[in-house]
Design an enzyme around this catalytic site. Structure first.
Site, PDB file in Angstrom:
ATOM      1  N   HIS A  70       0.531 -25.061 -27.384  1.00 22.06           N
ATOM      2  CA  HIS A  70      -0.183 -25.828 -26.375  1.00 22.06           C
ATOM      3  C   HIS A  70       1.072 -27.002 -25.628  1.00 22.06           C
ATOM      4  O   HIS A  70       0.931 -28.166 -25.741  1.00 22.06           O
ATOM      5  CB  HIS A  70      -1.295 -26.878 -26.839  1.00 22.06           C
ATOM      6  CG  HIS A  70      -2.119 -27.539 -25.869  1.00 22.06           C
ATOM      7  ND1 HIS A  70      -3.883 -27.394 -25.783  1.00 22.06           N
ATOM      8  CD2 HIS A  70      -1.778 -28.130 -24.697  1.00 22.06           C
ATOM      9  CE1 HIS A  70      -4.288 -28.060 -24.961  1.00 22.06           C
ATOM     10  NE2 HIS A  70      -3.060 -28.387 -24.149  1.00 22.06           N
TER      11      HIS A  70
ATOM     12  N   ASN B  37     -10.520 -23.229 -19.020  1.00 23.00           N
ATOM     13  CA  ASN B  37     -10.219 -24.493 -18.720  1.00 23.00           C
ATOM     14  C   ASN B  37     -10.502 -24.996 -17.381  1.00 23.00           C
ATOM     15  O   ASN B  37      -9.898 -24.343 -16.498  1.00 23.00           O
ATOM     16  CB  ASN B  37      -8.981 -25.150 -19.249  1.00 23.00           C
ATOM     17  CG  ASN B  37      -8.715 -24.809 -20.621  1.00 23.00           C
ATOM     18  OD1 ASN B  37      -9.278 -24.601 -21.424  1.00 23.00           O
ATOM     19  ND2 ASN B  37      -7.555 -25.316 -20.865  1.00 23.00           N
TER      20      ASN B  37
ATOM     21  N   TYR C   7     -12.166 -28.277 -14.946  1.00 30.51           N
ATOM     22  CA  TYR C   7     -12.469 -29.821 -14.598  1.00 30.51           C
ATOM     23  C   TYR C   7     -13.151 -30.150 -13.207  1.00 30.51           C
ATOM     24  O   TYR C   7     -14.101 -30.790 -13.236  1.00 30.51           O
ATOM     25  CB  TYR C   7     -11.327 -30.569 -14.952  1.00 30.51           C
ATOM     26  CG  TYR C   7     -10.877 -30.706 -16.148  1.00 30.51           C
ATOM     27  CD1 TYR C   7     -11.317 -31.698 -17.073  1.00 30.51           C
ATOM     28  CD2 TYR C   7      -9.775 -29.703 -16.717  1.00 30.51           C
ATOM     29  CE1 TYR C   7     -10.785 -31.548 -18.519  1.00 30.51           C
ATOM     30  CE2 TYR C   7      -9.485 -29.788 -18.199  1.00 30.51           C
ATOM     31  CZ  TYR C   7      -9.777 -30.734 -18.869  1.00 30.51           C
ATOM     32  OH  TYR C   7      -9.394 -30.665 -20.312  1.00 30.51           O
TER      33      TYR C   7
END
Length: 499
Positions: free
Chosen positions: A150, A335, A337
């Site tokens: 990450h 992922n 948003y």
């Protein structure tokens, strides 16, 4: 399940999202989570662990980037202590259990496991820390989802070019093999690399993330090229050396905005945006032909020639690599948003991957803001993305591994509750109405943490961390209590209204 029509998939998605928003509120069955659906929370090593130089841990790119203290990070913040989870992991696991989460996504620090970056030395202290964390999770009935990388890779490797150096493919594979060997008997789901596009665009094009390089138009393409090879090599290692005995899964990570036409029905701009964000990294892995999308190859080649380059700035895969990368994923990690409005135009540095798209990216002023300038609340965008992935890539198993909302720090975080509820509703629409194969959802983030170049100025946690106190005490926010109820009831409360 609805099928694409002559309207085109992108426009159809937009119409479906608009048509069914009220319908799901009136049908309580569509607000329920399936029996085996996973609900969890997510974090990342550099953002929460701290203990940056404990034991024999080596220096990462983010250690170097932050320690420069040159204003690239808000308030010159660092992850040296962060949420102090290296020492407080048992408390964090207890909080996960208290809220009711049954799965936890976390990452391991490359340098904590391999202090030199290479497998010539494996840190027994580092391995013990992660084994202790995993054991604590399992003892509390919480399933680990491990991200192997990450963003915090060895600085020594960055000094040799980092992800623009093809040797990173082998260096990362050597590291991942150690991870599988040490933790694969207990961890059954792995994500090798978090957000390839962000690593490469923010770290090697815009320079906003470590290692802070501005090689726009070249660096991001070289970086993704090597990341895709590295992922494939790690997947093959697991299949060939560990799958038989460990019986786990290795997935692939994609991050993307939702894209909506600024001038409906401009499906071409939407398709270009998805091609350059999703197709760039998913086509090589998930399509029968493999390789980068033809549209992208042609557009980058044409731009490169117009700019005086002798050939395309987008690297070419050799045929053997195209075959090697294809089908190297057991599940898709997403992922997501926020969303953007797209239209023909011009964005980004010349040259750059952003500029090569020939698009303008905008927001609707009516979209609710967050503490992050880039994050607007557009819940229908999640359903848009899930439909896009399902239609184009064979409806693979999908885990939403990050989704969350930022504020400036408050305990009564009703805006965060509104965000999670509205996005979960769109996810359930995608599942129940569209037939998208979503298997789980991880809230970003369990804890307030170090938010990269924004330091501690923006908070995503459902648990408040007092960064002014050396003990880093935790306090459950209202959103954590809301999650307790959601997990207990296994459904959204249709009576909850956005304030």
């Amino acid at each position: 399940m609805l099928a694409a029509t002559s309207l085109g998939p992108s426009l159809l998605i937009f119409l479906i999202v608009s048509a069914n928003g009220k319908f799901v509120e009136e049908n309580e069955e569509y607000l329920r989570f399936p029996k085996n659906f996973l609900l969890g929370a997510a974090t990342a090593a550099y953002q929460i662990e701290g203990a940056w130089n404990v034991s024999d841990k080596g220096e990462s790119t983010w250690d170097r980037f932050c320690h420069a203290k040159d204003g690239r990070v808000v308030n010159n913040d660092t992850g040296d202590v962060a949420a102090n989870s290296y020492y407080k992991y048992k408390e964090d696991v207890a909080l996960l259990k208290k809220i009711g989460f049954t799965t936890y996504r976390f990452s391991v620090s490359w340098l904590r496991i391999l202090p030199t970056g290479f497998p010539n030395k494996v840190s027994r202290d580092g391995v013990k820390y992660y084994n202790d964390l995993i054991d604590e999770l399992l003892a509390n009935g919480i399933e680990p989802l491990m991200t192997i990388y990450h963003w915090d890779h060895p600085q020594i490797m960055e000094d040799a070019g980092g992800w623009t150096n093809a040797e990173m493919v082998n260096w990362f594979a050597d590291y991942a093999r150690v991870v599988f060997k040490e933790f694969g008997s207990k961890v059954k789901r792995f994500i090798p690399i978090n957000e390839p596009c962000v690593i490469c665009e923010m770290g090697y094009s815009k320079g906003l993330h470590a290692p802070g390089k501005k090689l726009h138009g070249i660096g991001e393409y070289l970086c993704v090229h090597n990341v895709l090879k590295a992922h494939a090599k790690v997947y093959r290692i697991y299949q060939n050396e560990f799958k038989t005995t460990q019986q786990g899964e290795v997935g692939f990570m994609v991050n993307t905005n939702g894209y909506l036409p600024k001038n409906s029905p401009d499906t071409k701009s939407v398709d270009i945006a998805y091609t350059f964000s999703v197709g760039w990294i998913l086509n090589p892995v998930y399509t029968e032909a493999g390789d980068y999308p033809e549209m992208m190859k042609k557009m980058v080649a044409n731009k490169s020639l117009e700019q005086g380059y002798p050939k395309s700035r987008l690297p070419e895969f050799e045929p053997e690599w195209i075959a090697y990368i294809k089908q190297t994923s057991d599940f898709l990690a997403l992922n997501h948003y926020t969303s953007k409005l797209v239209s023909p135009g011009c964005s980004g540095e010349i040259p750059s991957q952003l500029n090569d798209q020939g698009l303008s990216f905008d927001i609707d002023p009516s979209w609710k803001p967050s503490a992050s300038s880039w994050l607007k609340v557009v819940p229908e965008g999640l359903r848009n993305v899930l439909r896009e992935l399902s239609l184009k890539y064979g409806n693979p198993p999908i885990y939403i591994t990050e989704n969350g909302f930022s504020d400036s720090g408050c305990l009564n975080d009703t805006d965060r509750i509104d965000y999670h509820r509205s996005y979960l509703k769109e996810m359930l629409l995608a599942m129940h109405i569209d037939g998208v194969n979503v298997r789980g959802y991880y809230a970003w983030s369990l804890l307030d943490n170090f938010e990269w170049e924004r330091g501690y100025s923006e908070r995503f946690g459902i648990i408040f961390v007092d960064f002014n106190n050396p003990e880093r005490p935790r306090t459950l926010k209202q959103s954590a209590s809301w999650w307790q109820k959601i997990i207990r009831d296994r459904k959204l409360d249709h009576k909850w209204s956005i304030q």
